[in-house]
Design a protein around this motif. Sequence first.
Motif, PDB file in Angstrom:
ATOM      1  N   HIS A  39       1.715   4.644 -16.623  1.00  0.00           N
ATOM      2  CA  HIS A  39       0.847   5.086 -15.526  1.00  0.00           C
ATOM      3  C   HIS A  39       0.796   3.971 -14.490  1.00  0.00           C
ATOM      4  N   VAL A  40       1.310   4.246 -13.301  1.00  0.00           N
ATOM      5  CA  VAL A  40       1.401   3.229 -12.247  1.00  0.00           C
ATOM      6  C   VAL A  40       0.595   3.689 -11.037  1.00  0.00           C
ATOM      7  N   LYS A  41      -0.274   2.807 -10.543  1.00  0.00           N
ATOM      8  CA  LYS A  41      -1.029   3.072  -9.321  1.00  0.00           C
ATOM      9  C   LYS A  41      -0.751   1.955  -8.325  1.00  0.00           C
ATOM     10  N   MET A  42      -0.422   2.343  -7.096  1.00  0.00           N
ATOM     11  CA  MET A  42      -0.117   1.367  -6.049  1.00  0.00           C
ATOM     12  C   MET A  42      -1.056   1.589  -4.871  1.00  0.00           C
ATOM     13  N   PHE A 165       3.204   8.264 -11.468  1.00  0.00           N
ATOM     14  CA  PHE A 165       3.130   7.314 -10.360  1.00  0.00           C
ATOM     15  C   PHE A 165       2.223   7.866  -9.271  1.00  0.00           C
ATOM     16  N   ARG A 166       1.351   6.994  -8.769  1.00  0.00           N
ATOM     17  CA  ARG A 166       0.472   7.376  -7.673  1.00  0.00           C
ATOM     18  C   ARG A 166       0.384   6.242  -6.665  1.00  0.00           C
ATOM     19  N   ALA A 167       0.461   6.583  -5.388  1.00  0.00           N
ATOM     20  CA  ALA A 167       0.316   5.586  -4.330  1.00  0.00           C
ATOM     21  C   ALA A 167      -0.725   6.078  -3.334  1.00  0.00           C
ATOM     22  N   TYR A 168      -1.529   5.141  -2.822  1.00  0.00           N
ATOM     23  CA  TYR A 168      -2.530   5.521  -1.822  1.00  0.00           C
ATOM     24  C   TYR A 168      -2.752   4.352  -0.872  1.00  0.00           C
ATOM     25  N   SER A 169      -3.275   4.673   0.295  1.00  0.00           N
ATOM     26  CA  SER A 169      -3.475   3.656   1.318  1.00  0.00           C
ATOM     27  C   SER A 169      -4.928   3.225   1.353  1.00  0.00           C
ATOM     28  N   GLU A 170      -5.151   2.043   1.935  1.00  0.00           N
ATOM     29  CA  GLU A 170      -6.500   1.501   1.995  1.00  0.00           C
ATOM     30  C   GLU A 170      -7.039   1.404   3.413  1.00  0.00           C
ATOM     31  N   ARG A 196      11.926   5.074 -10.976  1.00  0.00           N
ATOM     32  CA  ARG A 196      11.922   4.587  -9.604  1.00  0.00           C
ATOM     33  C   ARG A 196      11.196   5.569  -8.699  1.00  0.00           C
ATOM     34  N   ALA A 197      10.432   5.032  -7.767  1.00  0.00           N
ATOM     35  CA  ALA A 197       9.758   5.860  -6.769  1.00  0.00           C
ATOM     36  C   ALA A 197       9.944   5.235  -5.400  1.00  0.00           C
ATOM     37  N   THR A 198      10.099   6.086  -4.397  1.00  0.00           N
ATOM     38  CA  THR A 198      10.193   5.633  -3.013  1.00  0.00           C
ATOM     39  C   THR A 198       8.954   6.105  -2.261  1.00  0.00           C
ATOM     40  N   ILE A 199       8.308   5.162  -1.590  1.00  0.00           N
ATOM     41  CA  ILE A 199       7.093   5.463  -0.837  1.00  0.00           C
ATOM     42  C   ILE A 199       7.367   5.190   0.638  1.00  0.00           C
ATOM     43  N   THR A 200       7.054   6.118   1.492  1.00  0.00           N
ATOM     44  CA  THR A 200       7.214   5.934   2.928  1.00  0.00           C
ATOM     45  C   THR A 200       5.837   5.787   3.559  1.00  0.00           C
ATOM     46  N   ILE A 201       5.641   4.682   4.280  1.00  0.00           N
ATOM     47  CA  ILE A 201       4.403   4.451   5.012  1.00  0.00           C
ATOM     48  C   ILE A 201       4.585   4.983   6.429  1.00  0.00           C
ATOM     49  N   SER A 214      -2.606  10.145   0.386  1.00  0.00           N
ATOM     50  CA  SER A 214      -2.501   9.910  -1.046  1.00  0.00           C
ATOM     51  C   SER A 214      -1.405  10.792  -1.586  1.00  0.00           C
ATOM     52  N   ALA A 215      -0.618  10.244  -2.476  1.00  0.00           N
ATOM     53  CA  ALA A 215       0.493  11.017  -3.034  1.00  0.00           C
ATOM     54  C   ALA A 215       0.735  10.561  -4.448  1.00  0.00           C
ATOM     55  N   GLU A 216       1.322  11.441  -5.278  1.00  0.00           N
ATOM     56  CA  GLU A 216       1.546  11.066  -6.647  1.00  0.00           C
ATOM     57  C   GLU A 216       2.700  11.842  -7.244  1.00  0.00           C
TER      58      GLU A 216
END
Length: 219
Positions: A39-42, A165-170, A196-201, A214-216
Motif C-alpha cells: 500500500h503506497v501513498k504519495m 497506489f494512491r497519490a494526492y496533492s497538498e 510502477r506508477a506514473t503520476i502527472t502533475i 486525487s487519484a489511485e
Amino acid sequence: MREFERVVTRKLLFAALFAAGIVLPAPAHPVYMDHIEHHVKMAVGPTNIDVTIELRFNELRSLSERRRMDADRDGLIGPAEQERYLRRIGRELRDGFQLRCRGEKLDLVELYEPRLDLLDGQGVSPTHHVLRLYYFARTPGPLTGPVRLEFEDRTWPSAPSLWFFRAYSEDGFNLRVDPSASSQPAGETEPSPGHRATITIVHPPVPATRPAGSAEIQP
C-alpha cells in the motif's frame, strides 16, 4: 459481507491446519496466504514529496519474516529482535523504492524510522504483521506542468503481491495516475520484478472552489 466472512474463516482454518502440520490440497479460489500487500501513498507538495508505504504480510509470508526476526530461536520476537530486524530491513529496502521526475532520479530520504506492528502477538506463527516505511524527496522546481513523476516498487520481487497506489496533492493542483504505466496490474497475484506508477502533475492549480486532485490504483 458474507464473502468476506467466508474468506476470513477459510484463512483462519488454513492457519490452524498449517500450525498443526496438516496439509490440504490447494483451494479453488486464492486466499492470499502467501501474499504481501503493498500500500503506497504519495503526497505531492510545493516543497516535499512524501511517500508512505505499508507492507502487509499475510500468513505464510509473515511466518517467513518472523523466523528471520527470531534470532535466538526461542519462538518469541522480543523488542531487541524487532529493533535489529528493523535496522536490517531498512538497509535492505533502501534501493527498493525509486522516484523520478522528468526521468531524473530523486533522492528518497527516510522521514521516520521504520515501524513494525506484529498485530496478533510476538510468536513465530502463520499470522499477520505490518511494516510501515516513511520517505520524502525534495520537490524539484519549478513545477510548471505538466510534470511527470514515476514511482517504482521493487521490494520482495519473488513474492506474490497485491499492489495499491494512491497519490494526492497538498496545494490544490490536479494529479493523474496512469494505470497503464504499471508493470503489473494492481492486485496481480504472481511474483513480479516490480510495480510502477506514473503520476502527472497538472498546473496551474485548480480554482479554490474545486477540491484538490486525487487519484489511485487499486483492484
